[in-house]
Write an enzyme that holds these catalytic residues in place. Structure first.
Site, PDB file in Angstrom:
ATOM      1  N   ASP A 147       2.340   2.985   1.676  1.00 36.02           N
ATOM      2  CA  ASP A 147       1.984   1.600   1.384  1.00 36.02           C
ATOM      3  C   ASP A 147       2.226   1.256  -0.081  1.00 36.02           C
ATOM      4  OD1 ASP A 147       1.068   1.688   3.980  1.00 36.02           O
ATOM      5  OD2 ASP A 147      -0.989   1.084   3.506  1.00 36.02           O
ATOM      6  N   HIS A 189       0.573   6.467  -0.415  1.00 38.29           N
ATOM      7  CA  HIS A 189       0.968   5.277  -1.172  1.00 38.29           C
ATOM      8  C   HIS A 189       2.050   5.648  -2.175  1.00 38.29           C
ATOM      9  CE1 HIS A 189      -3.053   4.356   0.311  1.00 38.29           C
ATOM     10  NE2 HIS A 189      -2.787   3.068   0.119  1.00 38.29           N
TER      11      HIS A 189
END
Length: 210
Positions: free
Chosen positions: A39, A180
């Protein structure tokens, strides 16, 4: 997912997918496949390194990208797709559904939508998404992708080893795992990701994109 240190759950309780069955939480438990997701990118400081690590294991992943980052780094976004990874909408400005009006949230999502082809994948920033917004996204033919294992790489209060263990101890067949490709997560990610790839490869797993 969450980029601030607040209470979070590393392993999603078994009953949550039953409460929100229209959202994707994990895949079949029958096959030795795990689904790595990243992400908040793409950014040049972290994403190219992630791609290099994935390439070592012929691993494919899914990147939930912020529209503003795509706009700033179009060549990097193109590289994600060219290397066989899948991409999904993470809104244009990483907006929090619980702090954003319905119209503003949908507009922010639509602003990022221009970068993505069908099938449309969506992951809500911070993992927050109320029923009204979720139903609107489903009507627009989005697949809402959640997860069942959170690495917590974004948490600066944990060690990289703890981040690694969050994944090793909780992921299993069909798991959707969150990392992430962000500056905040970089410290933990650079230790945990190579070890996750090595660990599951040695156990006979493959890594597929959603």
């Amino acid at each position: 997912m969450n980029n601030s240190v607040k209470p979070y759950v590393v392993k999603i309780p078994f009953y949550i997918p039953y409460l929100f069955p229209k959202r994707l939480w994990h895949f079949s438990r029958k096959h030795k496949i795990v689904y790595l997701t990243f992400d908040d990118g793409p950014i040049p400081q972290v994403t190219p390194w992630v791609l290099d690590q994935l390439k070592k294991y012929n691993a494919k992943a899914t990147f939930f990208c912020i529209g503003n980052n795509i706009q700033k780094h179009p060549a990097l976004f193109a590289q994600l797709k060219a290397e066989g990874h899948h991409v999904g909408n993470h809104t244009f400005n990483h907006v929090n559904a619980s702090k954003t009006s319905f119209n503003e949230y949908m507009e922010n999502t639509k602003k990022a939508e221009v970068f993505f082809n069908h099938p449309l994948l969506f992951r809500p920033p911070y993992g927050k998404l109320d029923t009204k917004k979720a139903e609107a996204l489903l009507e627009k033919k989005y697949q809402i992708v959640m997860w069942d294992v959170l690495s917590a790489d974004f948490d600066p209060t944990i060690t990289p080893e703890k981040c690694l263990n969050n994944v090793i101890e909780n992921a299993k067949n069909g798991s959707v795992i969150i990392f992430h490709d962000s500056l905040k997560a970089e410290k933990n990610l650079r230790v945990a990701l190579p070890e996750v790839l090595r660990h599951f490869s040695e156990k006979g797993y493959t890594f597929k994109a959603i």
